[in-house]
Design an enzyme around this catalytic site. Sequence first.
Site, mmCIF file in Angstrom:
data_model
loop_
_atom_site.group_PDB
_atom_site.id
_atom_site.type_symbol
_atom_site.label_atom_id
_atom_site.label_comp_id
_atom_site.label_asym_id
_atom_site.label_seq_id
_atom_site.Cartn_x
_atom_site.Cartn_y
_atom_site.Cartn_z
ATOM 1 N N SER A 76 19.415 22.415 31.823
ATOM 2 C CA SER A 76 19.315 22.412 30.432
ATOM 3 C C SER A 76 20.355 22.892 29.474
ATOM 4 C CB SER A 76 17.958 23.525 30.146
ATOM 5 O OG SER A 76 17.514 23.234 28.805
ATOM 6 N N ASP A 98 9.364 15.752 31.016
ATOM 7 C CA ASP A 98 9.961 17.051 30.546
ATOM 8 C C ASP A 98 9.531 17.234 28.857
ATOM 9 O OD1 ASP A 98 11.726 18.989 29.214
ATOM 10 O OD2 ASP A 98 13.277 18.512 30.685
ATOM 11 N N HIS A 139 9.835 20.722 32.795
ATOM 12 C CA HIS A 139 11.417 21.110 32.465
ATOM 13 C C HIS A 139 11.668 22.136 33.532
ATOM 14 C CE1 HIS A 139 14.893 21.693 29.908
ATOM 15 N NE2 HIS A 139 14.687 22.975 30.098
#
Length: 217
Positions: A112, A165, A197
């Site tokens: 991320s 996601d 995610h």
Amino acid sequence: MTSPVVISATAKHTATLIFFHGLGDTGHGWASSMGAVRSPHVKVICPTAPTMPVTLNAGFRMPSWFDLRTLDSSGPEDEEGIRTAAQVVHSLIAEEVAAGIPTTHIVLGGFSQGGALAMYSALTFPEPLAGIIALSAWLPLHQKFPAEAIGNRNTPLLQCHGDCDPIVPYRWGQMTASLLKQFMTQTEFKTYRGMMHTSSEEEMRDIKKFIEKVLKP
């Protein structure tokens, strides 16, 4: 900055993986899974981001590599914070080089926001690295590329993203991948069906294969 989580190599240390966590996490969040997929000659370093107020989360203080203003691909970005964070990454690389590990034996990776930092730091670093791993991530300050890509255009990049996601949209990962393909020669974009995610066993297997390929003993 708090001291990073370090997992020493179990064989002769000839390569290093530096992995950056996502927003609000710490180095401990990814250390064991990276330790599980690295080869015995590879040392793992999982730093923890400094704690700062994050605009995206109503100004709450949490570990963050730079401020996140929005998760909209065309929204404003914390340019100064991103550049400062990349300098921290470059100094971590310099410490490994000083300890005798050449840059060509160092992989930068992250999840991320950490993956965003890994990609940006690699492309703004003049010396060649062994590889780049970006999980559920995007390229920060993307309008400034390819002009700012002063290095690592020929370095293997593994970019992974789940197609469900809800935080960093899959579409954003795709847009990043197509931008990188324009000026990088060894990019791979892997999609994980139904993944949100997070990570998955399949993704970890792909990371393990990638590390074995780019960090041979």
